[in-house]
Motif scaffolding. Structure first.
Motif, PDB file in Angstrom:
ATOM      1  N   ARG A 141      34.421  23.789  42.201  1.00  0.00           N
ATOM      2  CA  ARG A 141      34.198  23.591  40.777  1.00  0.00           C
ATOM      3  C   ARG A 141      34.047  25.137  39.994  1.00  0.00           C
ATOM      4  O   ARG A 141      34.959  25.497  39.214  1.00  0.00           O
ATOM      5  CB  ARG A 141      33.396  22.707  40.421  1.00  0.00           C
ATOM      6  CG  ARG A 141      33.228  22.715  38.818  1.00  0.00           C
ATOM      7  CD  ARG A 141      32.360  21.562  38.365  1.00  0.00           C
ATOM      8  NE  ARG A 141      32.764  20.272  38.622  1.00  0.00           N
ATOM      9  CZ  ARG A 141      32.141  19.206  38.319  1.00  0.00           C
ATOM     10  NH1 ARG A 141      30.919  19.221  37.582  1.00  0.00           N
ATOM     11  NH2 ARG A 141      32.877  17.752  38.425  1.00  0.00           N
ATOM     12  N   ASP A 142      32.862  25.755  40.533  1.00  0.00           N
ATOM     13  CA  ASP A 142      32.525  26.973  39.614  1.00  0.00           C
ATOM     14  C   ASP A 142      32.579  28.116  40.067  1.00  0.00           C
ATOM     15  O   ASP A 142      32.529  29.064  39.677  1.00  0.00           O
ATOM     16  CB  ASP A 142      31.007  26.805  39.380  1.00  0.00           C
ATOM     17  CG  ASP A 142      30.677  25.619  38.448  1.00  0.00           C
ATOM     18  OD1 ASP A 142      31.555  25.158  37.437  1.00  0.00           O
ATOM     19  OD2 ASP A 142      29.850  24.801  38.835  1.00  0.00           O
ATOM     20  N   GLU A 143      33.332  28.297  41.287  1.00  0.00           N
ATOM     21  CA  GLU A 143      33.469  29.445  42.370  1.00  0.00           C
ATOM     22  C   GLU A 143      32.215  30.306  42.484  1.00  0.00           C
ATOM     23  O   GLU A 143      32.392  31.342  42.371  1.00  0.00           O
ATOM     24  CB  GLU A 143      34.656  30.124  41.871  1.00  0.00           C
ATOM     25  CG  GLU A 143      36.067  29.311  41.831  1.00  0.00           C
ATOM     26  CD  GLU A 143      37.158  30.345  41.662  1.00  0.00           C
ATOM     27  OE1 GLU A 143      37.064  31.578  41.014  1.00  0.00           O
ATOM     28  OE2 GLU A 143      38.415  29.891  41.847  1.00  0.00           O
ATOM     29  N   GLU A 144      31.102  29.702  42.663  1.00  0.00           N
ATOM     30  CA  GLU A 144      29.731  30.304  42.794  1.00  0.00           C
ATOM     31  C   GLU A 144      29.857  30.920  44.319  1.00  0.00           C
ATOM     32  O   GLU A 144      30.470  30.088  45.150  1.00  0.00           O
ATOM     33  CB  GLU A 144      28.574  29.358  42.400  1.00  0.00           C
ATOM     34  CG  GLU A 144      28.484  29.081  40.867  1.00  0.00           C
ATOM     35  CD  GLU A 144      27.246  28.428  40.774  1.00  0.00           C
ATOM     36  OE1 GLU A 144      26.136  28.917  40.574  1.00  0.00           O
ATOM     37  OE2 GLU A 144      27.272  27.087  40.647  1.00  0.00           O
TER      38      GLU A 144
END
Length: 375
Positions: A141-144
């Protein structure tokens, strides 16, 4: 058995150990096995999507005219790596040393046991962890940044044996030439990667950073100047139930044992992973922001001592936490200081986290140019 008798049995050592073992097994099956399967899927996908790139054999970090035998493996300081996105997976496969390294380990064991018998300072052979592989991914989702560390169980005497990277075997080769140079530090075998630790920089409320000189009897780089606190992963202390250790918990343990800092007194952020390319030691870099403690207050606390301060720390000082002040301390001062390889990297990552990469590297280039003109 009556209810009272059952409660008594549960509270006894035997009952507690049995229940603890069952809970540990359930947690291992419930949590660690899915992580292992996920890591295997990621590894297979990575091999399909990305070509294998060879890591350079000689890697030096450069920052404002300071060079250090260290390389950043993951993380760039701009964003902290969240604790819940760091997964340590411990393999059940035992780690065995090649015959030549096993012989060196036997020599070390004999020497340390003789020191102990003579009442001299010595190293005890605690259980620790080796790094088999680090896999860096991005969340959907957040590409962390998400980190998977595959670990193997080993011991401290094996680590000491693996530190003789340039000691020659009978055929003239060395551990470095056999097992590191052909593949690079990132892909060196697990039996050469017998160290993973945490290095933490503490920033006080008056915006000063604590740097410490290591004690004279520590196992690696005695009397070198480095970070505020460093701690190696211990199977006994960080994985007492057999479950995988947690890096953030190890960093907190180091801050407590060496600096007497309690968990609620700071905010902890993981900034990256490194390898000391001189001795091939893996490390993780943290910064801890004190909530209420000034440098003067922390200095007074250190003077009152901490559990391991006398063993781990010879001396310490606080310097302003800005780029110019940090670089002046790294490059100046008489007599010249010996720094641990991870210290300049940790300071760089912490400064980037605080001020941003563009500003830090602009000031670092200016410092490099001044040093070149003056030389």
């Amino acid at each position: 058995m009556t209810l009272k008798g059952a409660l008594t049995w549960i509270s006894t050592g035997g009952g507690g150990l049995l229940i603890g073992a069952v809970l540990g097994l359930l947690m291992t099956v419930g949590f660690e096995d899915p992580l292992k399967k996920r890591l295997q899927r990621i590894r297979r996908r990575s091999r399909r999507l990305r070509p294998r790139r060879r890591t350079p054999n000689v890697a030096e970090f450069e920052f404002g005219g300071v060079t250090s035998p260290c390389m950043i493996v993951a993380g760039d300081g701009t964003e902290a790596i969240r604790e819940e996105l760091v997964h340590l997976v411990v393999s059940d496969e035992p780690l065995e040393l090649p015959a030549e390294l096993a012989a060196w380990r036997s020599e070390i064991a004999t020497e340390e046991q003789a020191k102990r018998a003579a009442g001299a300072p010595h190293h005890w052979n605690g259980d620790c962890f080796a790094v088999e592989e680090l896999v860096e991914e991005r969340t959907d989702r957040d590409e962390e940044v998400e980190i998977f560390l595959q670990l193997r169980r080993t011991d401290y005497y094996s680590f000491l044996a693996s530190q003789h990277l340039d000691r020659r075997f009978r055929d003239g080769t060395t551990p470095r030439s056999r097992w590191i140079d052909p593949v690079g530090h990132r892909r060196a075998p697990a039996f050469m990667s017998l160290s993973i630790g945490t290095s933490v920089l503490v920033i006080t409320t008056d915006h000063r950073v604590l740097i410490c000189q290591r004690g004279p009897n520590v196992g690696s780089r005695p009397l070198h100047w480095g970070v505020s606190a460093d701690e190696g992963l211990s199977a006994k202390l960080d994985s007492p139930s057999g479950l995988p250790p947690r890096l953030h918990a190890t960093a907190r343990r180091g801050l407590c044992e060496e600096l007497s800092l309690e968990d609620h007194e700071y905010r902890l952020a993981l900034l990256g992973f490194t390898i000391d390319t001189e001795r091939h030691q893996w490390d993780s870099v943290f910064v801890a922001y004190a909530h209420d403690l000034s440098s003067e207050q922390l200095d007074r606390r250190l003077q009152r001592s901490a559990k391991d301060r006398a063993l781990e720390i010879e001396s310490w000082e606080f310097i302003p936490f800005d780029v110019r002040s940090v670089l002046r301390r790294l490059t100046g001062g008489l007599p010249a200081r010996a720094w641990t390889p991870v210290a300049p990297v940790a300071l760089y990552l912490a400064l980037v986290h605080e001020y941003g990469r563009w500003r830090v590297e602009r000031l670092a280039r200016s410092q490099s140019n001044r040093l070149r003109r003056s030389s």
